[in-house]
Design an enzyme around this catalytic site. Sequence first.
Site, mmCIF file in Angstrom:
data_model
loop_
_atom_site.group_PDB
_atom_site.id
_atom_site.type_symbol
_atom_site.label_atom_id
_atom_site.label_comp_id
_atom_site.label_asym_id
_atom_site.label_seq_id
_atom_site.Cartn_x
_atom_site.Cartn_y
_atom_site.Cartn_z
ATOM 1 N N ARG A 123 -6.819 2.013 0.736
ATOM 2 C CA ARG A 123 -7.195 1.511 -0.575
ATOM 3 C C ARG A 123 -7.311 -0.012 -0.519
ATOM 4 O O ARG A 123 -6.687 -0.678 0.314
ATOM 5 C CB ARG A 123 -6.151 1.909 -1.623
ATOM 6 C CG ARG A 123 -5.931 3.418 -1.734
ATOM 7 C CD ARG A 123 -4.803 3.722 -2.709
ATOM 8 N NE ARG A 123 -4.563 5.161 -2.850
ATOM 9 C CZ ARG A 123 -3.693 5.861 -2.134
ATOM 10 N NH1 ARG A 123 -2.957 5.226 -1.209
ATOM 11 N NH2 ARG A 123 -3.538 7.156 -2.324
ATOM 12 N N LYS A 183 0.722 4.448 -2.841
ATOM 13 C CA LYS A 183 1.226 4.663 -4.196
ATOM 14 C C LYS A 183 2.675 5.141 -4.136
ATOM 15 O O LYS A 183 3.040 5.946 -3.299
ATOM 16 C CB LYS A 183 0.364 5.692 -4.918
ATOM 17 C CG LYS A 183 -1.062 5.199 -5.189
ATOM 18 C CD LYS A 183 -1.859 6.208 -5.975
ATOM 19 C CE LYS A 183 -3.242 5.674 -6.312
ATOM 20 N NZ LYS A 183 -4.039 6.661 -7.091
ATOM 21 N N HIS A 212 -13.762 1.739 -2.637
ATOM 22 C CA HIS A 212 -13.466 3.168 -2.623
ATOM 23 C C HIS A 212 -14.620 3.967 -2.011
ATOM 24 O O HIS A 212 -14.398 5.059 -1.488
ATOM 25 C CB HIS A 212 -13.153 3.669 -4.032
ATOM 26 C CG HIS A 212 -11.833 4.372 -4.116
ATOM 27 N ND1 HIS A 212 -10.627 3.752 -3.840
ATOM 28 C CD2 HIS A 212 -11.524 5.657 -4.418
ATOM 29 C CE1 HIS A 212 -9.645 4.618 -3.983
ATOM 30 N NE2 HIS A 212 -10.153 5.780 -4.324
ATOM 31 N N ARG A 271 -13.786 4.233 1.495
ATOM 32 C CA ARG A 271 -12.701 5.217 1.647
ATOM 33 C C ARG A 271 -13.281 6.638 1.604
ATOM 34 O O ARG A 271 -12.952 7.479 2.439
ATOM 35 C CB ARG A 271 -11.682 5.008 0.533
ATOM 36 C CG ARG A 271 -10.490 5.975 0.530
ATOM 37 C CD ARG A 271 -9.482 5.479 -0.507
ATOM 38 N NE ARG A 271 -8.464 6.450 -0.863
ATOM 39 C CZ ARG A 271 -7.326 6.631 -0.197
ATOM 40 N NH1 ARG A 271 -7.079 5.933 0.885
ATOM 41 N NH2 ARG A 271 -6.435 7.514 -0.603
ATOM 42 N N HIS A 326 -2.717 10.900 0.616
ATOM 43 C CA HIS A 326 -2.731 11.789 -0.538
ATOM 44 C C HIS A 326 -1.454 12.616 -0.571
ATOM 45 O O HIS A 326 -1.052 13.186 0.447
ATOM 46 C CB HIS A 326 -3.931 12.742 -0.474
ATOM 47 C CG HIS A 326 -5.241 12.072 -0.771
ATOM 48 N ND1 HIS A 326 -6.458 12.590 -0.361
ATOM 49 C CD2 HIS A 326 -5.532 10.928 -1.442
ATOM 50 C CE1 HIS A 326 -7.431 11.794 -0.767
ATOM 51 N NE2 HIS A 326 -6.893 10.784 -1.421
ATOM 52 N N TYR A 367 -13.351 16.233 -0.375
ATOM 53 C CA TYR A 367 -14.280 15.758 0.651
ATOM 54 C C TYR A 367 -14.909 16.915 1.425
ATOM 55 O O TYR A 367 -15.986 16.763 2.001
ATOM 56 C CB TYR A 367 -13.566 14.794 1.598
ATOM 57 C CG TYR A 367 -13.070 13.566 0.883
ATOM 58 C CD1 TYR A 367 -13.966 12.642 0.359
ATOM 59 C CD2 TYR A 367 -11.707 13.341 0.697
ATOM 60 C CE1 TYR A 367 -13.514 11.524 -0.321
ATOM 61 C CE2 TYR A 367 -11.253 12.224 0.012
ATOM 62 C CZ TYR A 367 -12.161 11.327 -0.495
ATOM 63 O OH TYR A 367 -11.725 10.220 -1.187
#
Length: 300
Positions: free
Chosen positions: A152, A176, A246, A249, A272, A281
Amino acid sequence: MQIPLAIEEYLDVLHSERQYSPATVRAYGADLQALAEFASRRNVATVDGLDLELLRDWLWDLSQRGLVASSLARHAAAVRGWTSWLARTNRVPIDPAARLRAPRAGRSLPKVVAQEPLRDLLDSVRASAAEGDPIELRDSAVLELLYATGIRVAELCALTHQDIDFQRLTIRVWGKGGKERVVPFGAPARSALEAYLVRARPVLQRNELDRVFLGARGGALGTRAAYTLVTKYLGTLPGTAASGPHALRHSAATHLLDGGADLRTVQEMLGHSSLGTTQIYTHVSTERLRDAYRIAHPRA
């Protein structure tokens, strides 16, 4: 307890205890502030006055103002998190949003840049940077590393020298929730990084900052500036709707799966928490396969 005070305390928890990013905390704060203003118009000033009917009326009011399903879902999620915390900490007797539902947001497929034009873009930026301009050397390293790792933009901007291992060709990032992960990168990214660190960063540096990527004035490169520079370069590609970090990414993840990478590996690389997030994806890859089939197969 007054609603604004309860919101302020909750945002402090998100920042200090749950370690949400400042941008995420601001987004939660904006959504909850919208609820506080609506409640005030209904003469509800304290958390005890919140109930399911008021919350449903608030979402309906937002929908009438033109908010799309995805925005309504985000607002509802922000409020459910807040009221759940209120109930757990005994600030309210029951959770008023426990049964609050918003329209399901339709999930659009990520915008991805095809491999060939992206490779041509990276090669072009690298060739231009070879002339020695510090900003172009930095931009080349930013683009190469974002695409090589799929990290990110906030993770890129937070990188320090200690996070890069040139021997193992890996970087260490905190995603995150403060979760640490190690992500590999390849030879092109290494070359671009080394060129930037040796030839450009000493020129840009104005203080003793340990951040890897610097802005034109010598301070740490911010996420907004990184977004702008990536969007500028992607905007030179004809016929692509992808923009911003992004998009790199998304492209990295899709190209990995196109090349046969395992879904779990891509999940770990992207950071994730749920495999379901990474599976989007696979849909991108399937759509690309269908498009190629329709164009190329004589009996499509």
